[in-house]
Design a protein around this motif. Structure first.
Motif, PDB file in Angstrom:
ATOM      1  N   ILE A 311       0.868  -1.238  -0.119  1.00  0.00           N
ATOM      2  CA  ILE A 311      -0.077  -0.055  -0.218  1.00  0.00           C
ATOM      3  C   ILE A 311       0.848   1.062   0.049  1.00  0.00           C
ATOM      4  O   ILE A 311       0.556   2.211  -0.688  1.00  0.00           O
ATOM      5  CB  ILE A 311      -1.114  -0.619   0.931  1.00  0.00           C
ATOM      6  N   LYS A 312       2.750   1.715   0.488  1.00  0.00           N
ATOM      7  CA  LYS A 312       2.838   1.910   0.530  1.00  0.00           C
ATOM      8  C   LYS A 312       4.237   1.768   0.134  1.00  0.00           C
ATOM      9  O   LYS A 312       5.428   1.382   0.679  1.00  0.00           O
ATOM     10  CB  LYS A 312       2.649   3.219   1.890  1.00  0.00           C
ATOM     11  N   PRO A 313       4.789   2.366  -1.090  1.00  0.00           N
ATOM     12  CA  PRO A 313       6.546   2.498  -1.708  1.00  0.00           C
ATOM     13  C   PRO A 313       6.709   2.758  -0.921  1.00  0.00           C
ATOM     14  O   PRO A 313       6.509   3.830  -0.163  1.00  0.00           O
ATOM     15  CB  PRO A 313       6.055   2.191  -3.231  1.00  0.00           C
ATOM     16  N   ALA A 314       8.055   2.354  -0.718  1.00  0.00           N
ATOM     17  CA  ALA A 314       8.998   2.580   0.430  1.00  0.00           C
ATOM     18  C   ALA A 314       9.648   3.774  -0.496  1.00  0.00           C
ATOM     19  O   ALA A 314       9.855   4.936   0.265  1.00  0.00           O
ATOM     20  CB  ALA A 314      10.465   2.047   0.693  1.00  0.00           C
ATOM     21  N   GLY A 315       9.649   4.649  -1.841  1.00  0.00           N
ATOM     22  CA  GLY A 315      10.643   5.566  -1.960  1.00  0.00           C
ATOM     23  C   GLY A 315      11.978   5.372  -2.257  1.00  0.00           C
ATOM     24  O   GLY A 315      13.305   6.286  -2.458  1.00  0.00           O
ATOM     25  N   GLY A 316      13.021   3.827  -1.244  1.00  0.00           N
ATOM     26  CA  GLY A 316      14.300   3.757  -2.430  1.00  0.00           C
ATOM     27  C   GLY A 316      14.894   2.638  -1.179  1.00  0.00           C
ATOM     28  O   GLY A 316      13.592   1.560  -0.894  1.00  0.00           O
ATOM     29  N   ALA A 317      15.931   1.707  -1.569  1.00  0.00           N
ATOM     30  CA  ALA A 317      16.398   0.931  -1.449  1.00  0.00           C
ATOM     31  C   ALA A 317      17.391   1.063  -0.475  1.00  0.00           C
ATOM     32  O   ALA A 317      18.132   1.702  -2.122  1.00  0.00           O
ATOM     33  CB  ALA A 317      15.519  -0.364  -2.263  1.00  0.00           C
ATOM     34  N   ASP A 318      18.211   0.144  -0.186  1.00  0.00           N
ATOM     35  CA  ASP A 318      19.680   1.024   0.472  1.00  0.00           C
ATOM     36  C   ASP A 318      19.633  -1.118  -0.828  1.00  0.00           C
ATOM     37  O   ASP A 318      19.320  -1.228  -1.160  1.00  0.00           O
ATOM     38  CB  ASP A 318      20.555  -0.100   2.007  1.00  0.00           C
ATOM     39  N   ILE A 319      21.798  -0.618  -1.200  1.00  0.00           N
ATOM     40  CA  ILE A 319      22.443  -1.456  -2.240  1.00  0.00           C
ATOM     41  C   ILE A 319      21.668  -3.133  -1.612  1.00  0.00           C
ATOM     42  O   ILE A 319      22.021  -3.906  -2.995  1.00  0.00           O
ATOM     43  CB  ILE A 319      23.985  -1.112  -1.910  1.00  0.00           C
ATOM     44  N   CYS A 320      22.087  -3.522  -0.378  1.00  0.00           N
ATOM     45  CA  CYS A 320      22.328  -5.143   0.112  1.00  0.00           C
ATOM     46  C   CYS A 320      20.843  -5.833  -0.156  1.00  0.00           C
ATOM     47  O   CYS A 320      20.011  -6.442   0.328  1.00  0.00           O
ATOM     48  CB  CYS A 320      22.123  -4.715   1.381  1.00  0.00           C
ATOM     49  N   ASN A 321      19.431  -4.638  -0.568  1.00  0.00           N
ATOM     50  CA  ASN A 321      17.908  -5.386  -0.680  1.00  0.00           C
ATOM     51  C   ASN A 321      17.705  -5.239  -2.078  1.00  0.00           C
ATOM     52  O   ASN A 321      16.449  -5.002  -2.329  1.00  0.00           O
ATOM     53  CB  ASN A 321      16.908  -4.052   0.132  1.00  0.00           C
ATOM     54  N   ILE A 322      18.217  -5.280  -3.313  1.00  0.00           N
ATOM     55  CA  ILE A 322      18.008  -5.071  -4.072  1.00  0.00           C
ATOM     56  C   ILE A 322      19.555  -5.907  -4.813  1.00  0.00           C
ATOM     57  O   ILE A 322      20.533  -5.897  -5.545  1.00  0.00           O
ATOM     58  CB  ILE A 322      18.703  -4.057  -5.108  1.00  0.00           C
ATOM     59  N   PRO A 323      18.979  -7.230  -4.484  1.00  0.00           N
ATOM     60  CA  PRO A 323      19.837  -8.228  -4.881  1.00  0.00           C
ATOM     61  C   PRO A 323      19.688  -8.883  -6.178  1.00  0.00           C
ATOM     62  O   PRO A 323      19.091  -8.687  -7.146  1.00  0.00           O
ATOM     63  CB  PRO A 323      18.564  -9.290  -4.049  1.00  0.00           C
ATOM     64  N   VAL A 324      21.135  -8.964  -7.053  1.00  0.00           N
ATOM     65  CA  VAL A 324      21.124  -8.851  -8.136  1.00  0.00           C
ATOM     66  C   VAL A 324      20.301 -10.671  -8.607  1.00  0.00           C
ATOM     67  O   VAL A 324      20.851 -11.086  -7.841  1.00  0.00           O
ATOM     68  CB  VAL A 324      23.011  -8.772  -9.036  1.00  0.00           C
ATOM     69  N   PRO A 325      19.571 -10.828  -9.612  1.00  0.00           N
ATOM     70  CA  PRO A 325      18.833 -11.431  -9.534  1.00  0.00           C
ATOM     71  C   PRO A 325      19.795 -12.949 -10.899  1.00  0.00           C
ATOM     72  O   PRO A 325      20.666 -12.027 -11.711  1.00  0.00           O
ATOM     73  CB  PRO A 325      17.529 -11.851 -10.660  1.00  0.00           C
ATOM     74  N   ILE A 326      20.158 -13.154  -9.968  1.00  0.00           N
ATOM     75  CA  ILE A 326      20.712 -14.924 -10.426  1.00  0.00           C
ATOM     76  C   ILE A 326      20.217 -16.227 -10.479  1.00  0.00           C
ATOM     77  O   ILE A 326      19.242 -16.411  -9.593  1.00  0.00           O
ATOM     78  CB  ILE A 326      22.198 -15.059  -9.767  1.00  0.00           C
ATOM     79  N   ARG A 327      20.245 -17.037 -11.912  1.00  0.00           N
ATOM     80  CA  ARG A 327      19.180 -18.313 -11.295  1.00  0.00           C
ATOM     81  C   ARG A 327      20.411 -19.114 -12.627  1.00  0.00           C
ATOM     82  O   ARG A 327      20.996 -19.069 -13.496  1.00  0.00           O
ATOM     83  CB  ARG A 327      18.150 -17.733 -12.822  1.00  0.00           C
ATOM     84  N   ARG A 328      19.736 -20.748 -12.377  1.00  0.00           N
ATOM     85  CA  ARG A 328      20.604 -21.531 -13.503  1.00  0.00           C
ATOM     86  C   ARG A 328      19.849 -21.548 -14.922  1.00  0.00           C
ATOM     87  O   ARG A 328      18.437 -21.055 -15.434  1.00  0.00           O
ATOM     88  CB  ARG A 328      20.195 -22.564 -12.959  1.00  0.00           C
ATOM     89  N   SER A 329      21.152 -21.357 -15.633  1.00  0.00           N
ATOM     90  CA  SER A 329      20.906 -20.942 -16.887  1.00  0.00           C
ATOM     91  C   SER A 329      20.135 -22.869 -17.891  1.00  0.00           C
ATOM     92  O   SER A 329      20.193 -23.745 -17.301  1.00  0.00           O
ATOM     93  CB  SER A 329      22.208 -21.082 -18.248  1.00  0.00           C
ATOM     94  N   THR A 330      19.568 -22.772 -18.999  1.00  0.00           N
ATOM     95  CA  THR A 330      19.466 -23.713 -19.322  1.00  0.00           C
ATOM     96  C   THR A 330      20.461 -24.584 -20.183  1.00  0.00           C
ATOM     97  O   THR A 330      20.373 -25.733 -20.477  1.00  0.00           O
ATOM     98  CB  THR A 330      17.706 -23.158 -20.789  1.00  0.00           C
ATOM     99  N   LYS A 331      21.345 -23.437 -20.271  1.00  0.00           N
ATOM    100  CA  LYS A 331      22.383 -24.834 -20.793  1.00  0.00           C
ATOM    101  C   LYS A 331      23.272 -24.973 -19.755  1.00  0.00           C
ATOM    102  O   LYS A 331      23.351 -24.995 -18.715  1.00  0.00           O
ATOM    103  CB  LYS A 331      22.676 -23.500 -21.311  1.00  0.00           C
ATOM    104  N   LEU A 332      24.390 -26.338 -20.432  1.00  0.00           N
ATOM    105  CA  LEU A 332      24.430 -27.141 -19.516  1.00  0.00           C
ATOM    106  C   LEU A 332      26.294 -26.750 -19.609  1.00  0.00           C
ATOM    107  O   LEU A 332      26.262 -26.510 -20.556  1.00  0.00           O
ATOM    108  CB  LEU A 332      24.290 -28.511 -19.384  1.00  0.00           C
ATOM    109  N   GLN A 333      26.622 -26.637 -18.747  1.00  0.00           N
ATOM    110  CA  GLN A 333      28.428 -26.539 -18.860  1.00  0.00           C
ATOM    111  C   GLN A 333      28.884 -27.331 -19.366  1.00  0.00           C
ATOM    112  O   GLN A 333      28.586 -28.512 -19.409  1.00  0.00           O
ATOM    113  CB  GLN A 333      29.068 -26.564 -17.593  1.00  0.00           C
ATOM    114  N   THR A 334      29.542 -27.193 -20.253  1.00  0.00           N
ATOM    115  CA  THR A 334      30.642 -28.426 -20.891  1.00  0.00           C
ATOM    116  C   THR A 334      31.466 -28.791 -19.981  1.00  0.00           C
ATOM    117  O   THR A 334      32.252 -28.350 -19.471  1.00  0.00           O
ATOM    118  CB  THR A 334      30.797 -27.612 -22.316  1.00  0.00           C
ATOM    119  N   LEU A 335      31.945 -30.811 -20.787  1.00  0.00           N
ATOM    120  CA  LEU A 335      32.609 -30.921 -20.016  1.00  0.00           C
ATOM    121  C   LEU A 335      34.010 -30.820 -20.162  1.00  0.00           C
ATOM    122  O   LEU A 335      34.162 -29.866 -21.324  1.00  0.00           O
ATOM    123  CB  LEU A 335      32.621 -32.688 -20.033  1.00  0.00           C
ATOM    124  N   ARG A 336      34.823 -30.786 -19.314  1.00  0.00           N
ATOM    125  CA  ARG A 336      36.318 -30.187 -19.972  1.00  0.00           C
ATOM    126  C   ARG A 336      36.888 -31.030 -20.876  1.00  0.00           C
ATOM    127  O   ARG A 336      36.514 -32.485 -20.428  1.00  0.00           O
ATOM    128  CB  ARG A 336      37.560 -29.908 -18.559  1.00  0.00           C
TER     129      ARG A 336
END
Lengths: 336, 336
Positions: A311-336
């Motif tokens: 109901i009330k946007p904060a109007g700000g966020a500290d840097i640690c409250n904006i975590p960088v989105p990270i996810r598994r990719s659909t690709k797999l790592q190639t084997l060495r």
């Protein structure tokens, strides 16, 4: 201009009642809708895979750490690559869990010989020079100003926080140099450093001027301990499996150290993903480009929640409250 | 004045070489040295004792929550007192653990009848009026200014955070009223609210305008989710035993809910300390008066670490990085 626009809008609205406005998307919905081109793959050579002993129910516990890019902490990170290549952490353990602070791992005996070739990194490398290009082309956006306590006028420490190239970074303004002319509102920065947010990984050390080798590591499991910034080297962040560390029983000894040997969690192995000896392809990971339009929209939504729960946007966020989105990719790592 | 003082100091220093400077005390050392008179006892009627089922090793798990004083959230808190008196939580459970966010407990079926006499609290009570006395006699000290994202000039939401009467509080500046004259640097505030720091306890709710009854509660186990401020009622904080919640296995369902019944942690009982039916005297708790000189010294040391481990004081601390020191008192609660 406003008046001219009003008429067609009223006309358009007349024939049919306006549809209910679509609810504003949540930060997660914005991330889910980001195009594939806004995601940046993390190199396998920057992924450190830590396998802990299975839990009481026999379930495996894998923690994936992303190492930080230059110009940050490269001396310690080169040591960490050597320690992983030497299989140095195999047989060490998680030794310390302090609630709302850190989980720490390494050699509890403090007697295990380190591999050859590790460097001693000076304290000066807790921060780095701000590259001119970052100031000239400000792709990053400032998210917070942390003012001085107790009296901003008396102690003019001021840092600006930004999320740049996928990492949370603080930078400090430098004073005006003799003869320099600044335009109104202009600021110059000279030093920058990564910030101690939840999940960030740092290098344990003894009293200064010791800076730690990188053999003793910790991760943040509570509110951002920003007082550690520029006092300890940060080298990366946990991007998967942090729950295997954050949900461990808290240590009952001083500083949260485990008092009994059987409380420690054995570390089976720590390897760079690019050097792992495995038959199974490893998952790949990607982060939402912090320079993308999707990220700008996500960060804005974190700072100003407009989705239906709020109901009330904060109007700000500290840097640690904006975590960088990270996810598994659909690709797999190639084997060495 | 300074010059006059200089001479005796120099004279005194002349005969013997100066002793090594005493290292600056750490925040914990300052708290340990605070005189007994700087500690304020917490009333037993403000303590909520939650006993969870014993853990896998048969160890008891007690969580102690301090309820918030007026003017904050008193409608919800009166409901919570009634729910405890009605033994309503006995037999409910901890149902949700989301890493770096919250642990939540209550009736997972959402069908258990609530006791009579609970009030419905309006959204307007998520914040409270700033009493004039707080502005006229500023005992509290501002610790942080959270500026607007992405453009401070465009969106002028600004709140000031203070620690006052033992609690972290944010307040928002009000605009100048017509005809009002402010002195240079003067600011006026109209609304204030408690902040979502680690360990704070809040009231789960459905979509607005629902505000929750107080039967569904959560506590913060990660970086301060300040976007929840003024969107959910805060009613207190965990002052002992948070590790029994923060170290629980994370839930694997949506929003961190446990998917299987056996993952939930049964709640044996929740009672006000002043209403507990027990033969054993309960411990008393006290907090370091946030208006004391010791607290000012402690907060300054949290913002500017000068103890020997640190090489660069941060020069600031956000409100959730200055937790109010709370400890067991040497006195025991009297039995009813």
């Amino acid at each position: 201009m406003k008046k001219l626009l009003l008429i067609p809008l009223l006309l358009a609205a007349a024939p049919t009642p306006p549809a209910a406005p679509k609810p504003a998307p949540s930060p997660n919905e914005i991330v889910a809708a980001a195009p594939a081109t806004d995601w940046v793959e993390i190199a396998a050579s920057d992924l450190l895979i830590m396998d802990l002993a299975a839990d009481a129910k026999g379930r495996s516990r894998r923690v994936v750490i992303q190492l930080m890019p230059a110009p940050f902490s490269q001396g310690w990170i080169s040591n960490i690559r050597k320690l992983a290549a030497a299989k140095w952490w195999d047989g060490t353990s998680v030794n310390r869990v302090l609630d709302n602070y850190v989980v720490q791992w390494g050699d509890v005996t403090e007697k295990k010989a380190l591999p050859d070739g590790l460097v001693t990194v000076p304290e000066a490398e807790y921060d780095a020079e701000v590259p001119y290009v970052m100031l000239a082309i400000p792709r990053a956006r400032p998210v917070m100003e942390l003012n001085a306590y107790p009296n901003p006028a008396e102690d003019t420490y001021v840092s600006t926080s930004m999320i740049v190239d996928g990492w949370p970074v603080a930078m400090v303004r430098r004073p005006k140099r003799k003869g320099e002319r600044w335009l109104k509102g202009e600021n110059f920065y000279d030093r920058m450093w990564p910030t101690h947010c939840y999940g960030m990984v740092g290098v344990g050390r003894d009293m200064p001027p010791n800076t730690g080798s990188g053999a003793e590591l910790y991760t943040v499991i509570g509110h951002a301990p920003r007082h550690l910034d520029r006092n300890i080297a940060l080298v990366g962040r946990v991007i998967e499996g942090i729950e295997h560390l954050s949900s461990l029983p808290r240590g009952t000894g001083a500083l949260g150290f485990y008092e009994k040997a059987e409380e420690r969690v054995p570390i089976l192995s720590v390897r760079l993903a690019s050097e792992m000896d495995t038959d199974k392809p490893l998952p790949r990971f990607e982060y939402l480009s912090t320079e993308s339009a999707s990220f700008a929209q996500y960060a804005d939504a974190r700072a100003n929640r407009r989705d239906p729960f709020f109901i009330k946007p904060a109007g700000g966020a500290d840097i640690c409250n904006i975590p960088v989105p990270i996810r598994r990719s659909t690709k797999l790592q190639t084997l060495r």
